[in-house]
Motif scaffolding. Structure first.
Motif, PDB file in Angstrom:
ATOM      1  N   PHE A  91       0.548  -1.335  -0.109  1.00  0.00           N
ATOM      2  CA  PHE A  91      -0.019   0.107   0.368  1.00  0.00           C
ATOM      3  C   PHE A  91       1.154   1.587   0.109  1.00  0.00           C
ATOM      4  O   PHE A  91       1.739   1.695   0.895  1.00  0.00           O
ATOM      5  CB  PHE A  91      -0.624   0.192   1.218  1.00  0.00           C
ATOM      6  N   ASP A  92       0.859   2.275  -0.904  1.00  0.00           N
ATOM      7  CA  ASP A  92       1.654   3.047  -0.962  1.00  0.00           C
ATOM      8  C   ASP A  92       1.069   4.131   0.225  1.00  0.00           C
ATOM      9  O   ASP A  92       1.653   5.125   0.677  1.00  0.00           O
ATOM     10  CB  ASP A  92       1.498   3.912  -2.223  1.00  0.00           C
ATOM     11  N   ALA A  93      -0.051   4.653   0.400  1.00  0.00           N
ATOM     12  CA  ALA A  93      -0.378   6.062   1.009  1.00  0.00           C
ATOM     13  C   ALA A  93      -0.577   4.440   3.332  1.00  0.00           C
ATOM     14  O   ALA A  93      -1.699   4.326   3.779  1.00  0.00           O
ATOM     15  CB  ALA A  93      -1.817   5.695   0.458  1.00  0.00           C
ATOM     16  N   ASP A  94       0.547   4.908   3.220  1.00  0.00           N
ATOM     17  CA  ASP A  94       0.763   3.932   4.304  1.00  0.00           C
ATOM     18  C   ASP A  94       1.432   4.469   5.427  1.00  0.00           C
ATOM     19  O   ASP A  94       2.640   5.065   4.861  1.00  0.00           O
ATOM     20  CB  ASP A  94       1.223   2.627   4.321  1.00  0.00           C
ATOM     21  N   ALA A  95       1.700   5.280   6.762  1.00  0.00           N
ATOM     22  CA  ALA A  95       2.400   5.734   7.652  1.00  0.00           C
ATOM     23  C   ALA A  95       3.408   5.312   7.597  1.00  0.00           C
ATOM     24  O   ALA A  95       5.140   5.575   7.603  1.00  0.00           O
ATOM     25  CB  ALA A  95       1.396   6.203   8.646  1.00  0.00           C
ATOM     26  N   HIS A  96       3.653   3.912   7.544  1.00  0.00           N
ATOM     27  CA  HIS A  96       5.350   3.408   7.665  1.00  0.00           C
ATOM     28  C   HIS A  96       5.666   3.601   6.461  1.00  0.00           C
ATOM     29  O   HIS A  96       7.272   3.901   6.677  1.00  0.00           O
ATOM     30  CB  HIS A  96       5.091   1.646   7.294  1.00  0.00           C
ATOM     31  N   VAL A  97       5.415   4.039   5.316  1.00  0.00           N
ATOM     32  CA  VAL A  97       6.504   3.959   4.501  1.00  0.00           C
ATOM     33  C   VAL A  97       6.806   5.528   3.900  1.00  0.00           C
ATOM     34  O   VAL A  97       7.935   5.750   3.840  1.00  0.00           O
ATOM     35  CB  VAL A  97       5.405   4.034   2.777  1.00  0.00           C
ATOM     36  N   ARG A 139       2.544  14.732  -1.526  1.00  0.00           N
ATOM     37  CA  ARG A 139       1.082  14.131  -1.385  1.00  0.00           C
ATOM     38  C   ARG A 139       0.725  12.828  -0.531  1.00  0.00           C
ATOM     39  O   ARG A 139      -0.109  12.651   0.457  1.00  0.00           O
ATOM     40  CB  ARG A 139       0.430  13.287  -3.413  1.00  0.00           C
ATOM     41  N   LEU A 140       1.567  12.192  -0.620  1.00  0.00           N
ATOM     42  CA  LEU A 140       1.784  10.540  -0.054  1.00  0.00           C
ATOM     43  C   LEU A 140       1.631  11.553   0.975  1.00  0.00           C
ATOM     44  O   LEU A 140       0.411  10.669   2.511  1.00  0.00           O
ATOM     45  CB  LEU A 140       2.674  10.058   0.568  1.00  0.00           C
ATOM     46  N   ILE A 141       2.340  12.127   2.425  1.00  0.00           N
ATOM     47  CA  ILE A 141       1.997  13.004   3.643  1.00  0.00           C
ATOM     48  C   ILE A 141       0.675  13.239   3.913  1.00  0.00           C
ATOM     49  O   ILE A 141       0.744  12.854   4.921  1.00  0.00           O
ATOM     50  CB  ILE A 141       3.474  13.824   3.942  1.00  0.00           C
ATOM     51  N   ASP A 142       0.091  14.719   2.872  1.00  0.00           N
ATOM     52  CA  ASP A 142      -0.842  14.774   2.435  1.00  0.00           C
ATOM     53  C   ASP A 142      -2.733  13.499   3.248  1.00  0.00           C
ATOM     54  O   ASP A 142      -2.972  14.123   3.844  1.00  0.00           O
ATOM     55  CB  ASP A 142      -1.708  15.784   1.519  1.00  0.00           C
ATOM     56  N   ARG A 143      -2.042  12.467   2.289  1.00  0.00           N
ATOM     57  CA  ARG A 143      -3.142  11.332   2.683  1.00  0.00           C
ATOM     58  C   ARG A 143      -2.858  10.772   4.220  1.00  0.00           C
ATOM     59  O   ARG A 143      -4.110  10.224   4.236  1.00  0.00           O
ATOM     60  CB  ARG A 143      -2.868  10.676   1.753  1.00  0.00           C
ATOM     61  N   VAL A 144      -1.387  10.597   4.033  1.00  0.00           N
ATOM     62  CA  VAL A 144      -1.663  10.218   5.770  1.00  0.00           C
ATOM     63  C   VAL A 144      -1.258  10.517   7.250  1.00  0.00           C
ATOM     64  O   VAL A 144      -0.840  10.205   7.967  1.00  0.00           O
ATOM     65  CB  VAL A 144      -0.211   8.563   6.255  1.00  0.00           C
ATOM     66  N   ALA A 145      -1.266  12.241   6.950  1.00  0.00           N
ATOM     67  CA  ALA A 145      -0.937  13.073   7.731  1.00  0.00           C
ATOM     68  C   ALA A 145      -2.172  12.637   8.938  1.00  0.00           C
ATOM     69  O   ALA A 145      -2.347  12.284   8.628  1.00  0.00           O
ATOM     70  CB  ALA A 145      -0.593  14.591   7.944  1.00  0.00           C
TER      71      ALA A 145
END
Length: 228
Positions: A91-97, A139-145
């Motif tokens: 999963f790309d939208a993952d806080a672990h990533v 964009r990834l940070i925005d999704r998992v913030a």
């Protein structure tokens, strides 16, 4: 593309699924300029293998027994002359990533990414380029913030305070996902001068790569500010 006379990129595969490892070994063996040096199923042994072999890139799974990929990445990227790390994820939208990127991973690839794209990602990070652009990272940070945004903003701004005005402009441009050529055109600088500034920024901030700069700029709330 293979550079004539260049040594192949040495790769370590770290994944607790033997089938995934076998598939990656088979896939990478078809690239003449990539060589799988070793493979393992846990992060602790990955650190030992990095000590034992000359490696350029580590393909690192996140969820593993003994030591997970996040802890292994954090330990690895804190070392001098560490190999680059590409996170393998489902999963790309993952806080672990996100945590892995903050620790210095050059980017991530999904496990179902086409083989040619994985090989291309390995080649890019071996040349010091991020796998994904800072804009994609934002964009990834925005999704998992999640919680703690205000605290991260204050901490990030304190860290960026060590930069001079020009370095700050370059850092903000990096945070917006601009290439060195685009930064140079906006700030009326030559590309070599931009590279010098980027190197200085990384040194002053104690960071490994441009993705980390982009994350810090984003945390500080500066990524959408005007530059120049």
């Amino acid at each position: 593309m293979t550079i004539p006379g260049a040594d192949p990129v040495g790769v370590l595969i770290v994944d607790d699924d033997p089938l995934v490892r076998s598939g990656l070994v088979m896939m990478l063996s078809r690239a003449a300029d990539v060589r799988v040096v070793a493979e393992t199923g846990d992060g602790a042994q990955a650190l030992e293998l990095v000590d034992r072999h000359a490696l350029d890139v580590v393909l690192m799974d996140i969820r593993m027994p003994v030591m997970d990929g996040l802890s292994a990445t954090e330990s690895l990227r804190s070392r001098p002359n560490a190999p680059e790390v590409i996170i393998l994820t489902t999963f790309d939208a993952d806080a672990h990533v996100v945590r892995a990127l903050r620790a210095g991973a050059a980017g991530f690839v999904l496990k179902d990414t086409p083989p040619a794209e994985i090989v291309a990602a390995i080649r890019r990070v071996a040349q010091g380029e991020p796998v994904l652009s800072p804009a994609v990272t934002r964009r990834l940070i925005d999704r998992v913030a999640g919680s703690g945004r205000d605290r991260r903003r204050a901490t990030a701004r304190d860290r960026l305070a060590v930069l001079n005005d020009r370095e700050r402009e370059v850092a903000v441009a990096v945070g917006r996902g601009w290439s060195n050529a685009e930064i140079g055109a906006s700030l009326y600088l030559s590309v070599p001068t931009v590279k010098t500034h980027v190197s200085g920024i990384l040194s002053k901030l104690g960071l490994n790569n441009r993705v980390q700069v982009a994350l810090l700029v984003h945390d500080a709330g500066l990524s959408d500010h005007d530059v120049g």
